[in-house]
Design an enzyme around this catalytic site. Structure first.
Site, PDB file in Angstrom:
ATOM      1  N   CYS A 127       0.793  -1.236   0.000  1.00 52.75           N
ATOM      2  CA  CYS A 127       0.000   0.000   0.000  1.00 52.75           C
ATOM      3  C   CYS A 127       0.823   1.283   0.000  1.00 52.75           C
ATOM      4  CB  CYS A 127      -1.004   0.008   1.148  1.00 52.75           C
ATOM      5  SG  CYS A 127      -0.267  -0.069   2.785  1.00 52.75           S
ATOM      6  N   CYS A 135      -3.326  -2.777  -0.765  1.00 52.39           N
ATOM      7  CA  CYS A 135      -2.254  -3.631  -0.265  1.00 52.39           C
ATOM      8  C   CYS A 135      -1.877  -4.754  -1.221  1.00 52.39           C
ATOM      9  CB  CYS A 135      -2.646  -4.194   1.104  1.00 52.39           C
ATOM     10  SG  CYS A 135      -2.905  -2.882   2.335  1.00 52.39           S
ATOM     11  N   LYS A 204      -5.048  -8.466  12.024  1.00 54.26           N
ATOM     12  CA  LYS A 204      -5.012  -7.035  11.756  1.00 54.26           C
ATOM     13  C   LYS A 204      -6.400  -6.597  11.300  1.00 54.26           C
ATOM     14  CE  LYS A 204      -2.920  -3.583   8.746  1.00 54.26           C
ATOM     15  NZ  LYS A 204      -1.828  -3.272   7.809  1.00 54.26           N
ATOM     16  N   ARG A 226     -10.294  -1.080   3.043  1.00 57.96           N
ATOM     17  CA  ARG A 226      -9.541  -2.335   3.163  1.00 57.96           C
ATOM     18  C   ARG A 226     -10.356  -3.478   3.778  1.00 57.96           C
ATOM     19  NH1 ARG A 226      -5.044   0.219   1.688  1.00 57.96           N
ATOM     20  NH2 ARG A 226      -3.867   1.639   3.046  1.00 57.96           N
ATOM     21  N   GLU A 243      -6.906 -16.900  12.117  1.00 54.79           N
ATOM     22  CA  GLU A 243      -5.843 -16.216  11.368  1.00 54.79           C
ATOM     23  C   GLU A 243      -4.469 -16.610  11.910  1.00 54.79           C
ATOM     24  OE1 GLU A 243      -5.684 -14.358   8.767  1.00 54.79           O
ATOM     25  OE2 GLU A 243      -7.726 -13.665   8.379  1.00 54.79           O
ATOM     26  N   LYS A 258      -3.185  -6.183  15.919  1.00 54.71           N
ATOM     27  CA  LYS A 258      -3.146  -4.770  15.585  1.00 54.71           C
ATOM     28  C   LYS A 258      -4.533  -4.267  15.220  1.00 54.71           C
ATOM     29  CE  LYS A 258      -1.430  -1.799  12.012  1.00 54.71           C
ATOM     30  NZ  LYS A 258      -0.973  -1.718  10.673  1.00 54.71           N
ATOM     31  N   TYR A 324       5.065   4.237  18.757  1.00 53.17           N
ATOM     32  CA  TYR A 324       5.702   5.511  18.417  1.00 53.17           C
ATOM     33  C   TYR A 324       6.273   6.182  19.662  1.00 53.17           C
ATOM     34  CZ  TYR A 324       3.340   4.420  14.119  1.00 53.17           C
ATOM     35  OH  TYR A 324       2.934   3.760  12.993  1.00 53.17           O
TER      36      TYR A 324
HETATM   37  C1  PBG Z   1       0.471  -1.322   5.887  1.00 53.52           C
HETATM   38  C2  PBG Z   1       0.366  -0.887   7.290  1.00 53.52           C
HETATM   39  C3  PBG Z   1      -0.537   0.015   7.893  1.00 53.52           C
HETATM   40  C4  PBG Z   1      -0.123   0.157   9.223  1.00 53.52           C
HETATM   41  C5  PBG Z   1       0.986  -0.678   9.387  1.00 53.52           C
HETATM   42  N1  PBG Z   1       1.252  -1.323   8.204  1.00 53.52           N
HETATM   43  C6  PBG Z   1      -1.638   0.797   7.324  1.00 53.52           C
HETATM   44  C7  PBG Z   1      -2.863   0.163   6.869  1.00 53.52           C
HETATM   45  O1  PBG Z   1      -3.071  -1.038   6.963  1.00 53.52           O
HETATM   46  O2  PBG Z   1      -3.689   0.919   6.338  1.00 53.52           O
HETATM   47  C8  PBG Z   1      -0.731   1.055  10.262  1.00 53.52           C
HETATM   48  C9  PBG Z   1       0.158   1.453  11.398  1.00 53.52           C
HETATM   49  C10 PBG Z   1      -0.330   2.589  12.221  1.00 53.52           C
HETATM   50  O3  PBG Z   1      -1.474   3.072  12.080  1.00 53.52           O
HETATM   51  O4  PBG Z   1       0.463   3.036  13.060  1.00 53.52           O
HETATM   52  N2  PBG Z   1      -0.505  -2.156   5.413  1.00 53.52           N
END
Ligand code: PBG
Length: 335
Positions: A127, A135, A204, A226, A243, A258, A324
């Site tokens: 992505c 993606c 995720k 997505r 998963e 996540k 972060y």
């Molecule tokens: C890539 C990806 C994303 C994040 C990590 N890897 C964005 C998404 O899936 O749109 C998000 C990380 C964050 O929000 O800190 N696919």
């Protein structure tokens, strides 16, 4: 004594809280700098530090500055860094992600030269590199545009191998394609990287909390969303278990959930279902930005809120946390 109720005044739980030394003695959740991973956004050029407005303290960095950041990560004792690339040119298949001169590959070389001992993880996904922001490869089937799962697998394997050749220590596929871990495993093994571990973004979710990241990585989808590949927040928690089960069967070495804060139940259930598998949680961009925004207005105490968030994620069962706040926490824990 009656143990079913009426235990007061024999039982006074506040006895465990009066004295700070007792509180410290019985505390069971302790954040550890060595288990924090710092996300870095890398872009081409040199001496470029492009601040990310929605993520105070973070910036898109050129490889030379990413290497400086890597040295700081070593000095602070962080567990590692995870790299996200923002290429000069985006196209339909995300070519920059697979090529030796790509931005992540350049950053890896610079980081490895400056801080060889630092664990470098790369996010493997399309992505950030595709012009449509999805993606994977987008195809049109009966008037419905969507990511073509199987056509994407080969691209992900090529990205992973290219990252490995440039010095990545760990590969972290985040695209939620079925079969992605297996495809990457086969690709790495065939290229002589059988020793490199895969940390799969296994569970995720399609989350609004990724908003600031998409500004940071310039990766917002140009049409649609997505939801055909990332998980539905309302789905049964058992979907997350499935998963993870599949990713492990395909060869994942570490597992990730996540986002983190709104998914503590998922972290706990995955932890309990797979006690022997290293589990990471991604404390995502929105979880970081909203605390910063509230703190700027004087509505929340930044440090206390950040530490409480991360403590909760750790207590829920995530041993490893991508955050972060990694550098800030390292400093706070030293104080
Ligand atoms: C890539 C990806 C994303 C994040 C990590 N890897 C964005 C998404 O899936 O749109 C998000 C990380 C964050 O929000 O800190 N696919």
């Amino acid at each position: 004594m009656d143990h079913s109720d009426g235990q007061f005044p024999h039982t006074r739980l506040r006895r465990l809280r009066y004295n700070p030394a007792v509180r410290r003695l019985i505390a069971e959740t302790q954040l550890d700098t060595r288990r924090l991973v710092l996300p870095l956004f890398v872009r081409p050029g040199s001496c470029v530090r492009q601040p990310i407005a929605s993520m105070p303290g973070h910036a898109q960095l050129s490889p030379d500055l990413a290497a400086e950041e890597a040295c700081e990560a070593v000095q602070l004792g962080l567990g590692g860094v995870i790299l996200f690339g923002i290429p000069e040119h985006k196209d339909a298949v995300g070519s920059d992600a697979m090529c030796d001169g790509g931005v992540v590959q350049q950053a890896l070389r610079a980081i490895k030269a400056a801080a060889p001992e630092l664990l470098t993880i790369t996010d493997v996904c399309c992505c950030e590199y595709t012009d449509h922001g999805h993606c994977g490869v987008v195809t049109d089937r009966a008037g419905r545009r969507d990511v073509d799962n199987d056509a994407t697998l080969e691209l992900l394997a090529r990205q992973a191998v290219s990252h490995a050749q440039a010095g990545a220590d760990m590969i972290a596929p985040s695209g939620m394609m079925d079969g992605m871990v297996g495809a990457i495993r086969r690709g790495l093994d065939a290229a002589g990287f059988g020793h490199l571990p895969i940390m799969s973004y296994a569970a995720k979710y399609a989350s609004a909390f990724y908003g600031p990241f998409r500004e940071a990585a310039e990766s917002a989808p140009q049409f649609g969303d997505r939801r055909t590949y990332q998980m539905d927040p309302a789905a049964a928690a058992g979907q997350a278990i499935r998963e993870v089960t599949l990713d492990l069967a395909e060869g994942a070495d570490l597992i990730m959930v996540k986002p983190a804060l709104a998914y503590l139940d998922i972290i706990r259930q995955v932890r309990d279902a797979f006690p022997g598998v290293p589990l990471a949680a991604y404390n995502v961009s929105g979880e970081y930005s909203m605390v910063h925004a509230a703190a700027e207005r004087g509505w929340l105490d930044l440090r206390a809120t950040a530490m409480e968030s991360l403590t909760a994620i750790h207590r829920a069962g995530a041993g490893i946390i991508l955050t972060y706040w990694a550098k800030d926490v390292a400093v706070w824990l030293r104080e």
